[in-house]
Design an enzyme around this catalytic site. Structure first.
Site, PDB file in Angstrom:
ATOM      1  N   ALA A 149       0.786  -1.168   0.007  1.00 33.19           N
ATOM      2  CA  ALA A 149      -0.134   0.062  -0.053  1.00 33.19           C
ATOM      3  C   ALA A 149       0.760   1.118   0.055  1.00 33.19           C
ATOM      4  CB  ALA A 149      -0.748   0.023   1.225  1.00 33.19           C
ATOM      5  N   GLU A 179       4.724  -5.072   7.329  1.00 31.51           N
ATOM      6  CA  GLU A 179       4.027  -4.214   7.925  1.00 31.51           C
ATOM      7  C   GLU A 179       4.417  -3.847   9.447  1.00 31.51           C
ATOM      8  OE1 GLU A 179       2.574  -6.566   6.028  1.00 31.51           O
ATOM      9  OE2 GLU A 179       0.979  -5.500   4.770  1.00 31.51           O
ATOM     10  N   GLY A 184       0.734  -4.973   1.031  1.00 33.63           N
ATOM     11  CA  GLY A 184      -0.367  -5.121   0.316  1.00 33.63           C
ATOM     12  C   GLY A 184      -0.258  -5.693  -1.092  1.00 33.63           C
TER      13      GLY A 184
HETATM   14  C1  HXC Z   1       5.165   4.431  -1.341  1.00 36.70           C
HETATM   15  C2  HXC Z   1       6.957   3.418  -2.004  1.00 36.70           C
HETATM   16  C3  HXC Z   1       6.620   2.080  -1.551  1.00 36.70           C
HETATM   17  C4  HXC Z   1       5.209   2.200  -0.751  1.00 36.70           C
HETATM   18  C5  HXC Z   1       8.678   1.977  -2.438  1.00 36.70           C
HETATM   19  N1  HXC Z   1       8.165   3.328  -2.700  1.00 36.70           N
HETATM   20  N2  HXC Z   1       7.630   1.343  -1.685  1.00 36.70           N
HETATM   21  N3  HXC Z   1       6.251   4.352  -1.884  1.00 36.70           N
HETATM   22  N4  HXC Z   1       4.715   3.118  -0.798  1.00 36.70           N
HETATM   23  N5  HXC Z   1       4.944   0.904  -0.176  1.00 36.70           N
HETATM   24  C6  HXC Z   1       8.736   4.194  -3.104  1.00 36.70           C
HETATM   25  C7  HXC Z   1      10.220   4.733  -2.493  1.00 36.70           C
HETATM   26  O1  HXC Z   1       9.898   5.671  -1.547  1.00 36.70           O
HETATM   27  C8  HXC Z   1      11.054   5.302  -3.607  1.00 36.70           C
HETATM   28  O2  HXC Z   1      10.256   6.590  -3.953  1.00 36.70           O
HETATM   29  C9  HXC Z   1      10.740   4.307  -4.828  1.00 36.70           C
HETATM   30  O3  HXC Z   1       9.508   3.613  -4.721  1.00 36.70           O
HETATM   31  C10 HXC Z   1      11.745   3.731  -5.004  1.00 36.70           C
HETATM   32  O4  HXC Z   1      12.004   2.827  -3.709  1.00 36.70           O
HETATM   33  P1  HXC Z   1      13.392   2.563  -2.971  1.00 36.70           P
HETATM   34  O5  HXC Z   1      13.008   2.368  -1.685  1.00 36.70           O
HETATM   35  O6  HXC Z   1      14.265   3.803  -3.444  1.00 36.70           O
HETATM   36  O7  HXC Z   1      13.758   1.290  -3.665  1.00 36.70           O
HETATM   37  P2  HXC Z   1      14.868   0.124  -3.096  1.00 36.70           P
HETATM   38  O8  HXC Z   1      15.900   0.746  -2.240  1.00 36.70           O
HETATM   39  O9  HXC Z   1      15.359  -0.936  -4.021  1.00 36.70           O
HETATM   40  O10 HXC Z   1      14.032  -0.571  -2.294  1.00 36.70           O
HETATM   41  C11 HXC Z   1      12.826  -1.416  -2.521  1.00 36.70           C
HETATM   42  C12 HXC Z   1      12.112  -1.773  -1.233  1.00 36.70           C
HETATM   43  C13 HXC Z   1      11.622  -0.720  -0.562  1.00 36.70           C
HETATM   44  C14 HXC Z   1      12.608  -2.878  -0.505  1.00 36.70           C
HETATM   45  C15 HXC Z   1      10.688  -2.417  -2.010  1.00 36.70           C
HETATM   46  O11 HXC Z   1      10.957   0.382  -1.215  1.00 36.70           O
HETATM   47  C16 HXC Z   1      10.547  -0.756   0.594  1.00 36.70           C
HETATM   48  O12 HXC Z   1      10.688  -1.499   1.556  1.00 36.70           O
HETATM   49  N6  HXC Z   1       9.281  -0.283   0.391  1.00 36.70           N
HETATM   50  C17 HXC Z   1       8.147  -0.516   1.285  1.00 36.70           C
HETATM   51  C18 HXC Z   1       7.814  -1.934   1.366  1.00 36.70           C
HETATM   52  C19 HXC Z   1       6.773  -2.018   2.241  1.00 36.70           C
HETATM   53  O13 HXC Z   1       6.876  -1.783   3.591  1.00 36.70           O
HETATM   54  N7  HXC Z   1       5.543  -2.260   2.275  1.00 36.70           N
HETATM   55  C20 HXC Z   1       4.510  -2.444   2.990  1.00 36.70           C
HETATM   56  C21 HXC Z   1       3.541  -1.306   2.994  1.00 36.70           C
HETATM   57  S1  HXC Z   1       2.271  -1.257   4.175  1.00 36.70           S
HETATM   58  P3  HXC Z   1      11.325   7.814  -3.991  1.00 36.70           P
HETATM   59  O14 HXC Z   1      10.373   9.038  -4.120  1.00 36.70           O
HETATM   60  O15 HXC Z   1      12.078   8.072  -2.840  1.00 36.70           O
HETATM   61  O16 HXC Z   1      12.039   7.673  -5.555  1.00 36.70           O
HETATM   62  C22 HXC Z   1       1.049  -2.213   3.466  1.00 36.70           C
HETATM   63  C23 HXC Z   1      -0.385  -2.273   4.385  1.00 36.70           C
HETATM   64  C24 HXC Z   1      -1.304  -3.232   3.395  1.00 36.70           C
HETATM   65  O17 HXC Z   1       1.142  -2.615   2.464  1.00 36.70           O
HETATM   66  C25 HXC Z   1      -2.555  -2.699   3.746  1.00 36.70           C
HETATM   67  C26 HXC Z   1      -3.588  -3.395   2.861  1.00 36.70           C
HETATM   68  C27 HXC Z   1      -5.039  -3.033   3.237  1.00 36.70           C
END
Ligand code: HXC
Length: 258
Positions: free
Chosen positions: A68, A134, A111
């Site tokens: 998400a 999460e 998500g």
């Molecule tokens: C918003 C995101 C994002 C996310 C990545 N980006 N994941 N933006 N929401 N979930 C953005 C980063 O901020 C960054 O933007 C760009 O995408 C590239 O990501 P990087 O982090 O620079 O890439 P990298 O270093 O290769 O790392 C990849 C990654 C990391 C390991 C996947 O991005 C990451 O940990 N993302 C979050 C994963 C996460 O926690 N997901 C769960 C979310 S909570 P900029 O602008 O800096 O270039 C969830 C709740 C679900 O999903 C509920 C459902 C109902």
């Protein structure tokens, strides 16, 4: 001509197959509310299109979806998410009647993992990385992750993944049965699989999906009843007459999907 969307791409890669490609490359396909509205609209549209009988959902090589949209969520408060049923429309896609095959490359986190789990079949590329991170954001999965993973891979593994947030690989996902198999050309394999399903009777495919989902969602007793009822109901279709008649006459069936 296909509807144009901002965050997803629509295509028809093979006969009877509709494909949706998540397309927010700069955010690793983070599932913003705007993206999900488009995804639901596109799924709904394909579901109502008689020329489409199976769907493929994919992302990019680098990310199926990284979760998400954290930037959208970070300043929300309880009253806001509760009153506005934040993300509740995610489950709309589970009422799609046609089979949806997820082709997962790269990150399927949070998500993104839950979105894949809402699909009917998951194929993974060797690069696929799944996880429910999460806990590292101070929350828990909210799109069915704890429930669907627990059913798919058991309590202990789901508990470990949920409470540590550690990722799991394509190999682990395959060994645990989260995905059907690993494919180098995962989108190609998903399209081929969708094409194969699209060549069957659409009404029988729909009944098959409903019946398998009954196993996933309810008790064995209810599931067996659902299966028997659907099996009996198919004897009211033209395709049952055609399928069994064609076998008896040693010819290929021609489905009318009715
Ligand atoms: C918003 C995101 C994002 C996310 C990545 N980006 N994941 N933006 N929401 N979930 C953005 C980063 O901020 C960054 O933007 C760009 O995408 C590239 O990501 P990087 O982090 O620079 O890439 P990298 O270093 O290769 O790392 C990849 C990654 C990391 C390991 C996947 O991005 C990451 O940990 N993302 C979050 C994963 C996460 O926690 N997901 C769960 C979310 S909570 P900029 O602008 O800096 O270039 C969830 C709740 C679900 O999903 C509920 C459902 C109902």
């Amino acid at each position: 001509t296909e509807t144009q969307y901002e965050h997803i791409l629509i295509s028809r890669p093979a006969s009877g197959v509709g494909q949706i490609t998540l397309n927010r490359p700069k955010a690793l396909n983070a599932l913003s509310s705007a993206l999900f509205l488009e995804l639901n609209a596109a799924l709904e549209k394909f579901d109502g299109d008689d020329d489409v009988r199976a769907l493929v959902l994919t992302g990019s090589e680098r990310a199926f979806a990284a979760g998400a949209d954290i930037k959208e969520m970070k300043d929300k408060d309880y009253a806001n998410v509760y009153k506005n049923k934040f993300l509740e429309n995610w489950s709309d896609m589970t009422s799609i009647r046609k089979p949806v095959i997820a082709a997962v490359s790269g990150y399927a986190l949070g998500g993104g993992c839950e979105l894949a789990l809402m699909c009917d079949i998951i194929l993974a590329s060797p690069t696929a990385v799944f996880g429910q991170p999460e806990i590292n954001l101070g929350v828990i999965p909210g799109g069915g992750g704890t429930q669907r993973l627990a059913r798919a891979i058991g309590k202990s593994r789901t508990m470990e993944l949920t409470l540590t947030g550690r990722n799991f690989s394509a190999e682990e996902a395959a060994a645990w049965g989260v995905v059907s198999r690993i494919e180098e050309d995962v989108v190609g394999a998903a399209v081929k699989l969708a094409e194969q399903i699209a060549s069957k009777s659409a009404i029988a495919v729909q009944a098959g999906k409903e019946s398998v989902n009954a196993a996933y969602e309810g008790t064995l007793h209810e599931g067996l009843k659902t299966e028997r009822r659907l099996f009996h109901a198919l004897f009211a279709t033209k395709d049952q007459k055609e399928g069994m008649g064609a076998f008896a006459e040693k010819r290929k069936p021609t489905w009318s999907h009715s």
